[in-house]
Design a protein around this motif. Sequence first.
Motif, PDB file in Angstrom:
ATOM      1  N   SER A 158       4.944 -16.159  -5.626  1.00  0.00           N
ATOM      2  CA  SER A 158       6.243 -15.980  -6.278  1.00  0.00           C
ATOM      3  C   SER A 158       6.386 -16.918  -7.473  1.00  0.00           C
ATOM      4  CB  SER A 158       7.385 -16.241  -5.285  1.00  0.00           C
ATOM      5  OG  SER A 158       7.458 -15.237  -4.314  1.00  0.00           O
ATOM      6  N   LYS A 159       6.033 -18.183  -7.276  1.00  0.00           N
ATOM      7  CA  LYS A 159       6.147 -19.157  -8.357  1.00  0.00           C
ATOM      8  C   LYS A 159       5.239 -18.778  -9.531  1.00  0.00           C
ATOM      9  CE  LYS A 159       6.312 -24.178  -9.075  1.00  0.00           C
ATOM     10  NZ  LYS A 159       5.444 -24.322 -10.254  1.00  0.00           N
ATOM     11  N   LYS A 160       4.020 -18.332  -9.230  1.00  0.00           N
ATOM     12  CA  LYS A 160       3.085 -17.943 -10.292  1.00  0.00           C
ATOM     13  C   LYS A 160       3.620 -16.745 -11.071  1.00  0.00           C
ATOM     14  CE  LYS A 160      -0.910 -17.441  -8.120  1.00  0.00           C
ATOM     15  NZ  LYS A 160      -2.392 -17.272  -7.975  1.00  0.00           N
ATOM     16  N   LEU A 161       4.169 -15.771 -10.370  1.00  0.00           N
ATOM     17  CA  LEU A 161       4.693 -14.579 -11.030  1.00  0.00           C
ATOM     18  C   LEU A 161       5.890 -14.903 -11.917  1.00  0.00           C
ATOM     19  CD1 LEU A 161       4.547 -11.947  -8.123  1.00  0.00           C
ATOM     20  CD2 LEU A 161       2.968 -12.172 -10.048  1.00  0.00           C
ATOM     21  N   ILE A 162       6.782 -15.729 -11.418  1.00  0.00           N
ATOM     22  CA  ILE A 162       7.985 -16.096 -12.167  1.00  0.00           C
ATOM     23  C   ILE A 162       7.628 -16.859 -13.439  1.00  0.00           C
ATOM     24  CG2 ILE A 162      10.098 -17.499 -12.080  1.00  0.00           C
ATOM     25  CD1 ILE A 162      10.139 -16.816  -8.998  1.00  0.00           C
ATOM     26  N   GLU A 163       6.637 -17.725 -13.343  1.00  0.00           N
ATOM     27  CA  GLU A 163       6.270 -18.561 -14.487  1.00  0.00           C
ATOM     28  C   GLU A 163       5.314 -17.872 -15.462  1.00  0.00           C
ATOM     29  OE1 GLU A 163       4.803 -22.058 -12.494  1.00  0.00           O
ATOM     30  OE2 GLU A 163       6.755 -23.061 -12.643  1.00  0.00           O
ATOM     31  N   SER A 164       4.773 -16.711 -15.082  1.00  0.00           N
ATOM     32  CA  SER A 164       3.740 -16.065 -15.899  1.00  0.00           C
ATOM     33  C   SER A 164       4.277 -15.223 -17.046  1.00  0.00           C
ATOM     34  CB  SER A 164       2.864 -15.175 -15.005  1.00  0.00           C
ATOM     35  OG  SER A 164       3.642 -14.105 -14.474  1.00  0.00           O
ATOM     36  N   GLY A 165       5.564 -14.819 -16.944  1.00  0.00           N
ATOM     37  CA  GLY A 165       6.121 -13.947 -17.973  1.00  0.00           C
ATOM     38  C   GLY A 165       6.423 -12.543 -17.480  1.00  0.00           C
ATOM     39  N   LEU A 166       6.297 -12.295 -16.177  1.00  0.00           N
ATOM     40  CA  LEU A 166       6.643 -11.002 -15.589  1.00  0.00           C
ATOM     41  C   LEU A 166       8.123 -10.709 -15.844  1.00  0.00           C
ATOM     42  CD1 LEU A 166       5.353  -8.791 -13.686  1.00  0.00           C
ATOM     43  CD2 LEU A 166       6.450 -10.014 -11.791  1.00  0.00           C
ATOM     44  N   THR A 167       8.432  -9.452 -16.180  1.00  0.00           N
ATOM     45  CA  THR A 167       9.843  -9.097 -16.421  1.00  0.00           C
ATOM     46  C   THR A 167      10.480  -8.376 -15.244  1.00  0.00           C
ATOM     47  OG1 THR A 167       9.122  -7.095 -17.567  1.00  0.00           O
ATOM     48  CG2 THR A 167       9.690  -8.986 -18.929  1.00  0.00           C
ATOM     49  N   LYS A 168       9.694  -7.573 -14.502  1.00  0.00           N
ATOM     50  CA  LYS A 168      10.252  -6.816 -13.382  1.00  0.00           C
ATOM     51  C   LYS A 168       9.265  -6.780 -12.226  1.00  0.00           C
ATOM     52  CE  LYS A 168      12.586  -3.638 -16.580  1.00  0.00           C
ATOM     53  NZ  LYS A 168      12.453  -2.295 -17.202  1.00  0.00           N
ATOM     54  N   ILE A 169       9.792  -6.921 -11.019  1.00  0.00           N
ATOM     55  CA  ILE A 169       8.995  -6.735  -9.823  1.00  0.00           C
ATOM     56  C   ILE A 169       9.697  -5.693  -8.965  1.00  0.00           C
ATOM     57  CG2 ILE A 169      10.059  -8.811  -8.770  1.00  0.00           C
ATOM     58  CD1 ILE A 169       7.447  -9.079  -7.108  1.00  0.00           C
ATOM     59  N   ASN A 170       9.026  -4.579  -8.740  1.00  0.00           N
ATOM     60  CA  ASN A 170       9.552  -3.515  -7.882  1.00  0.00           C
ATOM     61  C   ASN A 170       8.930  -3.685  -6.500  1.00  0.00           C
ATOM     62  OD1 ASN A 170      10.768  -2.374 -10.196  1.00  0.00           O
ATOM     63  ND2 ASN A 170       8.913  -1.220 -10.651  1.00  0.00           N
ATOM     64  N   LEU A 171       9.762  -3.768  -5.494  1.00  0.00           N
ATOM     65  CA  LEU A 171       9.252  -4.005  -4.143  1.00  0.00           C
ATOM     66  C   LEU A 171       9.685  -2.864  -3.229  1.00  0.00           C
ATOM     67  CD1 LEU A 171       8.989  -7.425  -2.422  1.00  0.00           C
ATOM     68  CD2 LEU A 171       9.670  -5.425  -1.086  1.00  0.00           C
ATOM     69  N   SER A 172       8.699  -2.214  -2.609  1.00  0.00           N
ATOM     70  CA  SER A 172       8.956  -1.069  -1.728  1.00  0.00           C
ATOM     71  C   SER A 172       9.075  -1.556  -0.289  1.00  0.00           C
ATOM     72  CB  SER A 172       7.817  -0.050  -1.852  1.00  0.00           C
ATOM     73  OG  SER A 172       7.675   0.383  -3.193  1.00  0.00           O
ATOM     74  N   LEU A 173      10.271  -1.425   0.282  1.00  0.00           N
ATOM     75  CA  LEU A 173      10.533  -1.915   1.634  1.00  0.00           C
ATOM     76  C   LEU A 173      10.744  -0.751   2.604  1.00  0.00           C
ATOM     77  CD1 LEU A 173      10.847  -4.578   3.173  1.00  0.00           C
ATOM     78  CD2 LEU A 173      13.308  -4.455   2.730  1.00  0.00           C
ATOM     79  N   ASP A 174      11.648   0.166   2.281  1.00  0.00           N
ATOM     80  CA  ASP A 174      11.752   1.470   2.942  1.00  0.00           C
ATOM     81  C   ASP A 174      12.292   1.481   4.361  1.00  0.00           C
ATOM     82  OD1 ASP A 174      10.520   2.518   0.618  1.00  0.00           O
ATOM     83  OD2 ASP A 174       8.555   2.103   1.456  1.00  0.00           O
ATOM     84  N   ALA A 175      12.816   0.373   4.848  1.00  0.00           N
ATOM     85  CA  ALA A 175      13.337   0.354   6.217  1.00  0.00           C
ATOM     86  C   ALA A 175      14.288  -0.816   6.389  1.00  0.00           C
ATOM     87  CB  ALA A 175      12.196   0.260   7.222  1.00  0.00           C
ATOM     88  N   ILE A 176      15.125  -0.705   7.394  1.00  0.00           N
ATOM     89  CA  ILE A 176      16.039  -1.800   7.726  1.00  0.00           C
ATOM     90  C   ILE A 176      15.766  -2.339   9.127  1.00  0.00           C
ATOM     91  CG2 ILE A 176      17.930  -0.458   8.755  1.00  0.00           C
ATOM     92  CD1 ILE A 176      18.352  -3.269   6.138  1.00  0.00           C
ATOM     93  N   THR A 177      15.096  -1.545   9.978  1.00  0.00           N
ATOM     94  CA  THR A 177      14.755  -1.987  11.335  1.00  0.00           C
ATOM     95  C   THR A 177      13.243  -2.150  11.471  1.00  0.00           C
ATOM     96  OG1 THR A 177      14.514   0.252  12.232  1.00  0.00           O
ATOM     97  CG2 THR A 177      16.734  -0.725  12.254  1.00  0.00           C
ATOM     98  N   GLU A 178      12.848  -3.018  12.373  1.00  0.00           N
ATOM     99  CA  GLU A 178      11.418  -3.242  12.606  1.00  0.00           C
ATOM    100  C   GLU A 178      10.731  -1.980  13.117  1.00  0.00           C
ATOM    101  OE1 GLU A 178      10.116  -6.858  14.526  1.00  0.00           O
ATOM    102  OE2 GLU A 178      12.071  -7.777  14.171  1.00  0.00           O
TER     103      GLU A 178
END
Length: 354
Positions: A158-178
């Motif tokens: 996370s720290k590397k991505l934030i400091e690298s110049g990334l503008t957007k991170i799309n994260l696919s989660l797709d659920a609310i329960t285990e």
Amino acid sequence: MKWISSDLLEDKKSYDAGFSENIFFEDNYEQDFIDAKGHNEWTSYREIWEKCSKLEIETKSPTHLEVELNYSCNLRCPMCTWSVETMVEKKEDWFTFEDYKKLLDEAVSKGTKSIRLCYINEPLIRKDIDQFIKYASDIGIVDIIITTNGTLLTKEMSKKLIESGLTKINLSLDAITEETYEKIRVGGDLKTTVKNIHDFLEIRKELNKKLPKMRLSFVRSKINDHEYDEFVDYWKDKVDSLGSQMLLDPFGDGKFKNPEKKEQISLQTEARSPKKFHCPEPFKRMTVRGNGDVLGCCSFYAVDLVVGNWKQDSLDKIWNGEKMKELREMHKKGEFYKNPACKSCIENSSYIVD
């Protein structure tokens, strides 16, 4: 706060950002990009993107490139081709940094403004991904994006991505329960991934950064659709934006055709074919794979839509070549059915209607 009802999806007539709709934004979402990139730089890029999306202009070079740095994934999600893929990953097929620099140098010189560092893969398997992001930022790419399942989004990453110049991170989660997560993100752990999301947002806050923006998406399928409203209610005030990603079924036709898999995941089991459909993707983007193959869009079905090879021809030659020209001309007329890959893609999308 701005809310876009999911009911609007029924009227959607074109694809954008991976066949999805943004359903929630912060008030200052766009302003943070303007502050970071400059008003003229950001707004001119977005104006071109919007005009291409509406098929109003044809550019001399792709506005956006998808770059597949590695063909590999650590999960086996049932709505993805990785759940049936038999190819063995070879690291020698990964995109080298030298090839990447050569590709981006050409792209930027021709006017490319945006990249996403993935295709059908998990980009965070590349532990060196931050150097790819930093190089893109340093040479003038305005919008740098990754899409990830979030399982490898450790505090260090996370720290590397934030400091690298990334503008957007799309994260696919797709659920609310285990229970549902284990069915749809096979091989992942919901508690770990949710913690990764919260850690990322906290680290970004500690670093006093507004970017990269985090977009959490929900790919709606037969397995998880019952949790959609609960998912939105939980996450809407925690991340920068939410996305409702209607399922593109990769098993309805083509290389990975599998009726049994289609029945397992698809909200619709019969192919639907609109009379006319204008897809904007060949007006905006191409996908470049590690072996040099260039695809005409970013769909699952684009694996059968090879328009050239970057190791043999320049991006400029491929973008302005006959295969891409034919694709654009076909979609101007709404005649998607004349190309087998386009026909398969559109007929197996969950929300393409007349």
